[in-house]
Design an enzyme around this catalytic site. Structure first.
Site, PDB file in Angstrom:
ATOM      1  N   SER A 198       0.722  -1.137   0.154  1.00 16.66           N
ATOM      2  CA  SER A 198       0.024  -0.057  -0.176  1.00 16.66           C
ATOM      3  C   SER A 198       0.878   1.461   0.125  1.00 16.66           C
ATOM      4  O   SER A 198       0.676   2.374  -0.630  1.00 16.66           O
ATOM      5  CB  SER A 198      -0.878   0.109   1.149  1.00 16.66           C
ATOM      6  N   HIS A 216      -0.535  -2.416  -7.372  1.00 14.50           N
ATOM      7  CA  HIS A 216      -1.282  -2.016  -6.289  1.00 14.50           C
ATOM      8  C   HIS A 216      -2.656  -2.310  -6.854  1.00 14.50           C
ATOM      9  O   HIS A 216      -3.192  -1.332  -7.590  1.00 14.50           O
ATOM     10  CB  HIS A 216      -0.868  -0.695  -5.630  1.00 14.50           C
ATOM     11  N   GLU A 225      -2.523   0.068  -9.810  1.00 18.47           N
ATOM     12  CA  GLU A 225      -1.445   1.025 -10.062  1.00 18.47           C
ATOM     13  C   GLU A 225      -0.180   0.369 -10.343  1.00 18.47           C
ATOM     14  O   GLU A 225       0.103  -0.815  -9.629  1.00 18.47           O
ATOM     15  CB  GLU A 225      -1.201   1.792  -8.859  1.00 18.47           C
ATOM     16  N   ASN A 259      -3.064   6.441  -2.643  1.00 18.31           N
ATOM     17  CA  ASN A 259      -2.945   6.325  -0.954  1.00 18.31           C
ATOM     18  C   ASN A 259      -2.211   7.852  -0.579  1.00 18.31           C
ATOM     19  O   ASN A 259      -2.528   7.969   0.444  1.00 18.31           O
ATOM     20  CB  ASN A 259      -1.974   5.217  -0.578  1.00 18.31           C
TER      21      ASN A 259
HETATM   22  N1  3HC Z   1     -15.525  -8.717  -2.317  1.00 19.30           N
HETATM   23  C1  3HC Z   1     -16.176  -8.926  -3.373  1.00 19.30           C
HETATM   24  N2  3HC Z   1     -17.164  -8.502  -3.988  1.00 19.30           N
HETATM   25  C2  3HC Z   1     -17.759  -7.396  -3.075  1.00 19.30           C
HETATM   26  C3  3HC Z   1     -17.279  -6.827  -1.972  1.00 19.30           C
HETATM   27  C4  3HC Z   1     -16.125  -7.722  -1.420  1.00 19.30           C
HETATM   28  N3  3HC Z   1     -15.316  -7.415  -0.480  1.00 19.30           N
HETATM   29  N4  3HC Z   1     -18.105  -6.113  -1.181  1.00 19.30           N
HETATM   30  C5  3HC Z   1     -18.961  -5.720  -2.130  1.00 19.30           C
HETATM   31  N5  3HC Z   1     -18.811  -6.677  -3.336  1.00 19.30           N
HETATM   32  C6  3HC Z   1     -19.681  -6.896  -4.216  1.00 19.30           C
HETATM   33  C7  3HC Z   1     -21.075  -7.015  -4.100  1.00 19.30           C
HETATM   34  O1  3HC Z   1     -21.242  -8.544  -3.801  1.00 19.30           O
HETATM   35  C8  3HC Z   1     -21.853  -6.463  -4.954  1.00 19.30           C
HETATM   36  O2  3HC Z   1     -22.227  -7.342  -6.157  1.00 19.30           O
HETATM   37  P1  3HC Z   1     -23.338  -8.009  -6.455  1.00 19.30           P
HETATM   38  O3  3HC Z   1     -24.041  -7.261  -7.419  1.00 19.30           O
HETATM   39  O4  3HC Z   1     -23.202  -9.521  -6.534  1.00 19.30           O
HETATM   40  O5  3HC Z   1     -24.518  -7.906  -5.274  1.00 19.30           O
HETATM   41  C9  3HC Z   1     -21.196  -5.317  -5.622  1.00 19.30           C
HETATM   42  O6  3HC Z   1     -19.770  -5.429  -5.255  1.00 19.30           O
HETATM   43  C10 3HC Z   1     -21.801  -4.011  -4.937  1.00 19.30           C
HETATM   44  O7  3HC Z   1     -21.754  -4.019  -3.459  1.00 19.30           O
HETATM   45  P2  3HC Z   1     -22.996  -3.549  -2.687  1.00 19.30           P
HETATM   46  O8  3HC Z   1     -24.403  -3.608  -3.603  1.00 19.30           O
HETATM   47  O9  3HC Z   1     -22.826  -4.177  -1.440  1.00 19.30           O
HETATM   48  O10 3HC Z   1     -22.677  -1.940  -2.164  1.00 19.30           O
HETATM   49  P3  3HC Z   1     -22.131  -0.911  -3.202  1.00 19.30           P
HETATM   50  O11 3HC Z   1     -22.775  -0.824  -4.472  1.00 19.30           O
HETATM   51  O12 3HC Z   1     -21.996   0.244  -2.269  1.00 19.30           O
HETATM   52  O13 3HC Z   1     -20.512  -1.379  -3.367  1.00 19.30           O
HETATM   53  C11 3HC Z   1     -18.188  -1.093  -2.817  1.00 19.30           C
HETATM   54  C12 3HC Z   1     -19.766  -1.598  -2.464  1.00 19.30           C
HETATM   55  C13 3HC Z   1     -17.810  -1.540  -4.135  1.00 19.30           C
HETATM   56  C14 3HC Z   1     -17.187  -1.590  -1.616  1.00 19.30           C
HETATM   57  C15 3HC Z   1     -18.307   0.507  -2.849  1.00 19.30           C
HETATM   58  O14 3HC Z   1     -19.081   0.976  -1.707  1.00 19.30           O
HETATM   59  C16 3HC Z   1     -17.068   1.256  -3.177  1.00 19.30           C
HETATM   60  O15 3HC Z   1     -16.434   1.165  -4.177  1.00 19.30           O
HETATM   61  N6  3HC Z   1     -16.514   1.779  -1.982  1.00 19.30           N
HETATM   62  C17 3HC Z   1     -15.430   2.382  -1.881  1.00 19.30           C
HETATM   63  C18 3HC Z   1     -14.071   1.354  -1.698  1.00 19.30           C
HETATM   64  C19 3HC Z   1     -12.791   2.078  -1.806  1.00 19.30           C
HETATM   65  O16 3HC Z   1     -12.871   3.369  -1.809  1.00 19.30           O
HETATM   66  N7  3HC Z   1     -11.863   1.091  -1.687  1.00 19.30           N
HETATM   67  C20 3HC Z   1     -10.332   1.729  -1.834  1.00 19.30           C
HETATM   68  C21 3HC Z   1      -9.778   1.439  -0.457  1.00 19.30           C
HETATM   69  S1  3HC Z   1      -8.158   2.128  -0.347  1.00 19.30           S
HETATM   70  C22 3HC Z   1      -7.213   0.722  -0.535  1.00 19.30           C
HETATM   71  O17 3HC Z   1      -7.840  -0.442  -1.153  1.00 19.30           O
HETATM   72  C23 3HC Z   1      -5.788   0.604  -1.042  1.00 19.30           C
HETATM   73  C24 3HC Z   1      -5.040  -0.110   0.094  1.00 19.30           C
HETATM   74  O18 3HC Z   1      -3.830   0.166  -0.111  1.00 19.30           O
HETATM   75  C25 3HC Z   1      -5.363   0.627   1.482  1.00 19.30           C
END
Ligand code: 3HC
Length: 282
Positions: free
Chosen positions: A119, A140, A152, A190
């Site tokens: 990360s 990433h 990335e 990040n």
């Molecule tokens: N794994 C796999 N699939 C997942 C999941 C997971 N952990 N979480 C949600 N999903 C799937 C769901 O199953 C759903 O699919 P479906 O059509 O089969 O129901 C689909 O994604 C959409 O999920 P939801 O309907 O429950 O909810 P949302 O539409 O709100 O989407 C989300 C959920 C994709 C997590 C969305 O809220 C989102 O994009 N959030 C922001 C996440 C983000 O910013 N991540 C970056 C974090 S920083 C990082 O990772 C960097 C690291 O280095 C720290």
């Protein structure tokens, strides 16, 4: 260079997601964890998400079976011997990563690409542990790796164009949207997101608002797909704290240091979704 067989080392939240991306896009994939229990857990997570894709009509049962059939799980690193690309997603600490890359260099073919999903650690410092730093890059992914398109592709001063281009092409074939960036602290996302999430957490105490209201504010007022507290819970308090510390150490800005509230939560073992409790309970 065409990559046929992929290794994924470390099958926690990110590694299991990356392994699923790989098998779903048609690549023979070897996943490696340190125990059979952890392999079993990763297998059932991947199986669960594939079953869900079938239930939702995004995948046929035959495609699911073929995807699972492309996945081999092992506790032995030696089984990565014929992988053209290995993606590391182990603990976010430099020394274990450096030791792993030195081992991978011994085991994998000379032209294999060795990628880290770190990360916020320095990809160059990981590459320095090998004698072929030109084959070491960052790849990433973002949590949840299955859903978020970005990868990335991180270049160090020594990474070869050929390794970067092959990883970029692989990510595109896997259905992702790769971007190229340099090995600067936090890369692109990040560098921006970690201090921003720290600001959000500080606002809780400074402005006396609840996690529910903060999340409601940012989803409804700023169009975030999920609120900042829910996002830190998803990423994991420990992972976020590690990334904050690495950025703070590298760039020295106060807002990059993890807020006390997050350090307290980490101390109490409230690490977010994975422990069932963070800002919210799961
Ligand atoms: N794994 C796999 N699939 C997942 C999941 C997971 N952990 N979480 C949600 N999903 C799937 C769901 O199953 C759903 O699919 P479906 O059509 O089969 O129901 C689909 O994604 C959409 O999920 P939801 O309907 O429950 O909810 P949302 O539409 O709100 O989407 C989300 C959920 C994709 C997590 C969305 O809220 C989102 O994009 N959030 C922001 C996440 C983000 O910013 N991540 C970056 C974090 S920083 C990082 O990772 C960097 C690291 O280095 C720290």
């Amino acid at each position: 260079m065409e990559i046929h067989r992929v290794g994924v080392v470390g099958l926690g939240t990110m590694g299991a997601g990356i392994a699923q991306v790989s098998v779903q896009s048609g690549h023979e994939t070897v996943g490696r964890e340190i125990s059979d229990e952890l392999n079993d857990r990763a297998h059932s997570t991947i199986d669960r998400y594939l079953t869900r894709a079938v239930e939702k009509g995004r995948m046929t049962q035959a495609d699911k079976d073929a995807s699972i059939g492309r996945l081999t799980l092992t506790t032995s690193l030696e089984e990565l011997a014929d992988c053209g690309l290995v993606i590391e997603a182990i603990v976010e600490e430099l020394e274990p990563k450096r030791e792993l890359f030195a081992e991978l260099e011994r085991i994998c073919p000379p032209d294999a690409i060795l990628a880290t999903n770190t990360s916020a650690l320095s990809v160059s410092k990981i590459a320095e542990a090998t004698k072929r730093p030109e084959r070491v890059i960052g790849m990433h992914f973002f949590n949840p790796a299955l859903v978020l398109p970005l990868v990335e592709i991180v270049r160090t001063e020594k990474s070869s164009d050929e390794a970067l281009d092959a990883a970029y092409a692989w990510a595109e074939r896997a259905g992702k949207k790769p971007v190229r960036c340099n090995d600067t602290p936090g890369f692109i996302v990040n560098r921006i997101l970690i201090p921003l999430l720290n600001d959000c957490v500080r606002v809780l105490d400074e402005a006396g608002v609840s996690p529910e209201d903060l999340d409601k504010a940012m989803t409804n007022g700023a169009g975030w797909p999920m609120g900042p507290c829910a996002l830190v819970d998803l990423v994991g308090i420990d992972i976020h704290v590690h990334a904050s510390e690495a950025l703070h150490q590298a760039l020295g800005e106060d807002r990059m240091a993890p807020p006390k509230r997050l350090l307290d939560m980490q101390h109490e073992g409230k690490l977010g979704r994975k422990t069932g409790e963070g800002f919210f309970t799961y």
